[in-house]
Design an enzyme around this catalytic site. Sequence first.
Site, PDB file in Angstrom:
ATOM      1  N   GLY B  60     -34.323 102.481  22.309  1.00  0.00           N
ATOM      2  CA  GLY B  60     -35.071 101.248  22.544  1.00  0.00           C
ATOM      3  C   GLY B  60     -34.911 100.796  23.984  1.00  0.00           C
ATOM      4  O   GLY B  60     -33.831 100.924  24.576  1.00  0.00           O
ATOM      5  N   GLY B  62     -36.281  97.641  25.168  1.00  0.00           N
ATOM      6  CA  GLY B  62     -36.648  96.235  25.333  1.00  0.00           C
ATOM      7  C   GLY B  62     -35.616  95.522  26.186  1.00  0.00           C
ATOM      8  O   GLY B  62     -34.880  96.163  26.952  1.00  0.00           O
ATOM      9  N   LEU B  63     -35.549  94.211  26.056  1.00  0.00           N
ATOM     10  CA  LEU B  63     -34.616  93.467  26.899  1.00  0.00           C
ATOM     11  C   LEU B  63     -33.194  93.944  26.687  1.00  0.00           C
ATOM     12  O   LEU B  63     -32.450  94.136  27.646  1.00  0.00           O
ATOM     13  CB  LEU B  63     -34.721  91.970  26.601  1.00  0.00           C
ATOM     14  N   ALA B  64     -32.798  94.155  25.445  1.00  0.00           N
ATOM     15  CA  ALA B  64     -31.417  94.557  25.186  1.00  0.00           C
ATOM     16  C   ALA B  64     -31.187  96.007  25.610  1.00  0.00           C
ATOM     17  O   ALA B  64     -30.258  96.302  26.367  1.00  0.00           O
ATOM     18  CB  ALA B  64     -31.092  94.367  23.708  1.00  0.00           C
ATOM     19  N   GLY B  65     -32.036  96.911  25.151  1.00  0.00           N
ATOM     20  CA  GLY B  65     -31.829  98.328  25.432  1.00  0.00           C
ATOM     21  C   GLY B  65     -32.055  98.676  26.894  1.00  0.00           C
ATOM     22  O   GLY B  65     -31.301  99.452  27.490  1.00  0.00           O
ATOM     23  N   HIS B 286     -43.373  81.802  11.995  1.00  0.00           N
ATOM     24  CA  HIS B 286     -43.791  80.890  13.054  1.00  0.00           C
ATOM     25  C   HIS B 286     -45.057  80.162  12.626  1.00  0.00           C
ATOM     26  O   HIS B 286     -46.003  80.792  12.180  1.00  0.00           O
ATOM     27  CB  HIS B 286     -44.039  81.706  14.327  1.00  0.00           C
ATOM     28  N   ARG B 350     -39.898  74.760  12.930  1.00  0.00           N
ATOM     29  CA  ARG B 350     -40.806  75.844  12.563  1.00  0.00           C
ATOM     30  C   ARG B 350     -40.881  76.092  11.059  1.00  0.00           C
ATOM     31  O   ARG B 350     -41.974  76.202  10.501  1.00  0.00           O
ATOM     32  CB  ARG B 350     -40.348  77.139  13.225  1.00  0.00           C
ATOM     33  N   ARG B 455     -33.659  81.253  14.152  1.00  0.00           N
ATOM     34  CA  ARG B 455     -33.475  81.355  15.604  1.00  0.00           C
ATOM     35  C   ARG B 455     -34.203  80.220  16.292  1.00  0.00           C
ATOM     36  O   ARG B 455     -35.336  79.894  15.959  1.00  0.00           O
ATOM     37  CB  ARG B 455     -34.019  82.689  16.112  1.00  0.00           C
TER      38      ARG B 455
END
Lengths: 245, 657, 248
Positions: B60, B62-65, B286, B350, B455
């Site tokens: 992955g 994305g932001l983390a990976g 959402h 939400r 979250r």
Amino acid sequence: MSTSRKVTPVATTTLTPQARALRSTVVTKAVMAVSGLIMVLFLIAHMYGNLLVFGGPVMFNEYAAHLRTIGEPMIPYSGVLWVLRVVLLISVVAHVASVVKLWRRKVGATGTGKRYLSSKRKATGNQMTYSAFTMRWGGITLLAYVIFHLLHLTWKVVNPGGAHEPYDRVVNSFQQWWMVLIYLIAMILLGLHLRHGIWSALTTLGANTSAVARRRLNLAAIALAVVLVVGFLLPPFSILLGLVK
Amino acid sequence: MAENTTIPTGPGADLYTEGHEIHDTKAPDVPVEQMWDQRRFDASLVNPTNRRKMSVIIVGTGLAGGSAAATLGEAGYHVKSFCYQDSPRRAHSIAAQGGINAAKNYRNDGDSVYRLFYDTVKGGDYRSRESNVYRLAQVSANIIDQCVAQGVPFAREYGGLLDTRSFGGVQVQRTFYARGQTGQQLLIGAYQALERQVKAGTVEMHTRHEMLELIVVDGKARGIVARDMVTGEVETHFADAVVLASGGYGNVFFLSTNAMGCNVTASWRAHRKGAYFANPCYTQIHPTCIPVSGEYQSKLTLMSESLRNDGRIWVPKSGEDKRDPRQIPEEDRDYYLERIYPSFGNLVPRDIASRAAKYVCDEGRGVGPGGLGVYLDFADAIKRLGRKAVENKYGNLFDMYAQITGENPYETPMRIYPAVHYTMGGLWVDYDLESSIPGLFVVGEANFSDHGANRLGASALMQGLADGYFVLPNTIANYLADGPFEAVDDSHPAAAEAVASVTERIQKLLSINGSRTVDSIHKELGHIMWEYCGMERSDEGLRTAIEKIRELREVFWSDVRVLGVNEEINQALEKAGRVADFLELAELMCIDALTRAESCGGHFRAESQTEDGEALRHDDDYAHVSAWEFTGVGTKPVLHKEPLEYHAIEMKQRSYK
Amino acid sequence: MKVTLNIWRQPKRDAQGKMESYELDGLSEHMSFLEMLDVLNERLTSEGRDPVAFDSDCREGICGMCGLVINGEAHGPSPTTTCQLHLRSFSDGDVIDVEPWRAEPFPVLKDLIVDRTSFDRIIQAGGYISANTGSAPEANAAPIAQADASDAFDAATCIGCGACVAACPNGSAMLFTAAKVTHLGLLPQGQPERNSRALDMVNQHDEEGFGNCTNIGECTAVCPKGIPLETISRLNRDLLKAATRTDG
């Protein structure tokens, strides 16, 4: 942290990035731009000379002769003219050479066959100006015209209407409708070439820095192209219509 | 596997067995404020010269990976990075709009690490681990520094300093943003850092590769089996540690705001190999998404919930009222949020807004195609502020809405409906972000760690980057300090077994040649999940869902049709593998939802509500993480409870009346 | 509504491809273009025919994965990504041509899918600011004028879809390259590597076999994010300066 650059191991490894960049498309374009702008400066002077035809045979012939005597006696006869000719020749060669190089790149990047099969695709693209669309074939036609033009008025190989003195040659030539037609077509192509060329040259050299700059550069290119085309067309049409004899 | 389990007594007791309690053993036994410092001090380090001998697989980008791969590459480890897209820059973090929280207190409005920590724990409805959340708040400020240094163009004030705004139910302005494209800008920052390491030779990038199996050798995660999605080649990759950064599983609902390719396969394959899956039922729905327009719909698009600041939500009082919304007079409209929640009105959290929309639609008062929508009306705002002001504030959102629906929201009310957006559950990890399989680390949305049952807005980006830039690179070193481990290659039985199972599964999928397309089964699964495991869940509904999922799984494995071959790009084959895993995950989600007979955050159980219909937590029974152990498809999973203990924060019941 | 689709079908890289025609009926105008292809693929699959391979991921216009040349225009008739194009942009009975991006540096992998890894390599060459994790100074230490930040942002919105290349008659990726050079070159953090970035990225751009820019703006006309042509002029300036400097 290291900021040193590593060169990708390709055929040109021995070159520094800077040396490679000097061979890049961007620098090639800049060469095309600068050589084109030199030719634009020449055209402005050329147009000025042409307009002297309205001053009558003496003025025009003196201008033609003076071109050769500029700077005398410090500079030998025809010295300045030769320098200009050499600069122009270099510009033409550089302009054409960069065209050839970039054209080959284009073919390399997009292939030789039909790129998109859709018949709905507009040949002139989505938004490009018509002048941009004419650049390459228009440019080649212009080159052919320049050769004809030199054969006609510089080397005097082509002699429509005869005569030797510059003024008479010009007037005699443009009393032929077909000469005016050739000239008209060439000037329209020149106008289109300048319209995109001037804008493109300035953009290539980094002048297009904002939406406002873009508008101004386009206006400048249009204005200069119009002035040059009108300026070049005034003498032949005046001659054809009998206003200048 | 699954030894010493007991027969549980709680709800859904017939569906699972209960194993031993688990605890995080990595967080040091010091006050929460000192834990991270202490942990970094206690952890073993890897000598810089040894790092290049160590390899790490990261799945992955994305932001983390992406941030983890870049950072580990910078540190000198040999990183192998994988993504299913054609470029690491496509990862779905890119779609995040709103912003990223950080406890910078630039506004001098009373923000602090402690307040961000508190808000996140409270927002998560007291179902997250204090230690992890505190660390998240601590490193949040570093993230902003790092991103600015990389050239992320955050919004700025006239003086040239960073701008912040308030977001989602907190009272301080701590959200940094880059217009409505914060996720994109942060991801491009991480992507660039990653590509820099690719150039430097520390990161080996494998795009259009999908992880299909985890290789576990002697109890340790040592590699993956990945399929080259262009050639179909089934490849093995080995390393000293494996990091999963493969995102969430919202696409189990078929329709969600996730990208088309988002899937649970990497996580699920690891789960099947022994990694516990924690709180799978925690999904975030959402409220302000563009409604479904037809059965052909492939995905849902979110619009920033900031729209609720000025828009008024309503439905006709009568379900029979099919007039053009502009023709419906005030007295025939029901502004239901303002009616039920007079103090918060349209700005309730939400989950509450989503559920309220579902109720009015269930009553038959929904609007638009299929009756699945409610109006979000800006007529009053335009009258009050002028069209210009509304345009300045929401112009890009209105344009997006008009582009998708073909309707002009300045003229006619928008239609919105809730959609699955984020999954708080994920693979169980300890304080070091290490899963229950040694050497397998999980970061970002793929893990369960920081958001509890719900979250908060602008916290997903924060968590992804915290994990990737600052947490994992420190904690993984402690594990790698014992390496490099004994070399493994294809000849190892564990690798051979993993490859064989992948190949066999691919062949199986290609050979069924039944009558159902993969998408049709996926859609059916989505309908089941949305109906029974969506905004409101009940014991009865979840049992129905489990039955239906099991039947659908049978249908899938006997009647799915996947054409083509493995040895070329085969998108149906890719989808089939993912849907097969969703069909297993879905059952676990329902079991998890069934066993958690309380309402908390995004998980609302019909049986557990106050007299006013509000979510009711049962802290005595459910203040724990439910970490599930895999025992086989269709066999009872084992539940391991990790008790949640709150030392720094006192648990309270939420109220938004 | 009803449409006829002429779609480029090519089994794999280097294989011979051709246009194939498909008729679809009963479509909704609210359907997105890619959803229409989903419908087509469902039908093809049930008929036992190979579905059409095409790339898409986020389907909300931000990831840059999708991209089709529709009726000869990159991303089709509306100025967005292909995924944001809806059938209401077409009329009942239309014949629609669907082709992949075409450029030598974007080889077709299958049907409508192309390989755009050349873009990644251009970024690898220098499309970043070298700031190792942990080494960053306090974020507010260096204020940036709002106008610069805003211009940098405009350039940074590039989604790397490749429409610029697909639309450019020269097959140039200058807009893509220039967007990154402009984004980073406008920020104070980007200054130390400004020269090397321009040199390395342009060299890589050329190395990949992309064509040159002729400033005609076809790229900006199809760019879903409206990256302006000015970025290319900025790139030219940076490159010419870097290529001709003599102080190393």
